[in-house]
Design a protein around this motif. Structure first.
Motif: not given
Length: 186
Positions: A136, A140, A146, A168
């Motif tokens: 992630i 990013e 995400i 998340y």
């Protein structure tokens, strides 16, 4: 068509092993789930692709791309984008390198994605979430947006909580309880 019971049986037959193991997280375990035994099998890849596509369709907005940390996420990504195409859905795949390759573009994220694309991280087995959190971070930094991680199996050992804490959501096709196992108590 996705058949959860068929995938569960395949995981049980091909991926679930008992013994003494050290996981990628460094934790010790009495069982190991070798996701590649399923995702690199034609039936398994199809079932995983169909199951994850079904979960993607529950997202508020269908993502532009799926991908994750190489090497575990590579066959999952390929399965999901292939099944998506069979179902008439446009979906790109991407791979996140553990280390930049040191030549060429020197990127951590590879594939036909662009900054601003919405994406979902895919993973075979989530334990603590460390591998996906690194994926992630790199995705990013590249510019992908995400919100969700989708795993084949959640070992229920803190990954879901780590993702929540970081903002998340974790979705999974199965948890270890689906295989008659319980997370360790500490």
């Amino acid at each position: 068509m996705y058949n959860a019971e068929q995938l569960k049986n395949l995981i049980h037959q091909k991926a679930l092993r008992f013994g003494d193991f050290t996981l990628a997280s460094g934790r010790k375990a009495k069982y190991y789930l070798d996701g590649k035994q399923v995702t690199l099998n034609s039936d398994g890849a199809r079932l995983v692709g169909e199951g994850i596509l079904q979960l993607l369709e529950t997202e508020t907005e269908f993502p532009s791309a799926v991908g994750g940390m190489s090497i575990g996420a590579d066959p999952i990504t390929a399965a999901v984008i292939t099944v998506a195409d069979i179902h008439g859905k446009s979906l790109k795949g991407f791979l996140v390198r553990k280390e930049s390759k040191g030549h060429g573009t020197n990127k951590f994220v590879e594939g036909p994605v662009s900054p601003g694309d919405s994406a979902v991280i895919v993973e075979d087995v989530v334990t603590t979430g460390g591998s996906s959190l690194l994926a992630i971070q790199r995705a990013e930094e590249f510019g992908l947006k995400i919100k969700t991680v989708i795993a084949i199996i959640d070992r229920m050992e803190g990954g879901r909580e780590a993702f929540q804490k970081a903002g998340y959501t974790l979705k999974s096709l199965f948890t270890i309880r689906d295989f008659g196992l319980e997370p360790p108590t500490e």
